[in-house]
Write a protein that holds these residues in place. Structure first.
Motif: not given
Length: 145
Positions: A84, A87-88, A90-91, A93
């Motif tokens: 997670r 992903i955070d 890379l995005e 966020g």
């Protein structure tokens, strides 16, 4: 743990018989207003409490399979947190909530299993989480300067 018989069935049968006429005569005497009290032995109740306590103790004890499941669950939770976090990042966020969950998971009590290979894998996962947390905290401190 070995549980042995605590009371003989022969002894309970022998003590239950009061007279040749059966228990009806003894019951009638008790209702007739007899003032003499007969001593009553209550060892049966104590045996039942001990048996219940032993069963409760056995239920509270964790078996090795349950400890292994808890260790595996912790490892999966940490790996999912790392995924997670990736992903955070890379995005682009906000990784703050994910970082907080990872810290909480890392600081939670670790269940020890009897499997040395599993313990080694969990150690490696925890080390990876600590490294990632340290890197992100260092990056945050540099960006605040």
């Amino acid at each position: 743990m070995r549980i042995e018989k605590t009371r003989s069935t022969q002894a309970s049968r022998a003590s239950g018989k009061s007279s040749a006429g059966g228990d009806g005569a003894a019951f009638s005497q008790a209702l007739g207003g007899s003032t003499s009290a007969t001593p009553v032995s209550t060892t049966g109740g104590t045996v039942g409490v001990g048996s219940v306590a032993a069963l409760m103790a056995l239920q509270g004890a964790e078996d090795p399979l349950e400890r292994r499941r808890k260790a595996e669950r912790r490892g999966r939770q940490l790996l999912e947190g790392l995924d997670r976090l990736k992903i955070d990042l890379l995005e682009g966020g906000n990784a703050g909530p994910t970082l907080a969950r990872l810290k909480d998971a890392l600081e939670s009590e670790r269940a020890q299993s009897d499997d040395q290979e599993l313990e080694s894998i969990i150690d490696q996962i925890e080390l990876r989480v600590e490294v990632e947390l340290a890197k992100l905290e260092t990056a945050q401190r540099r960006s605040n300067l």
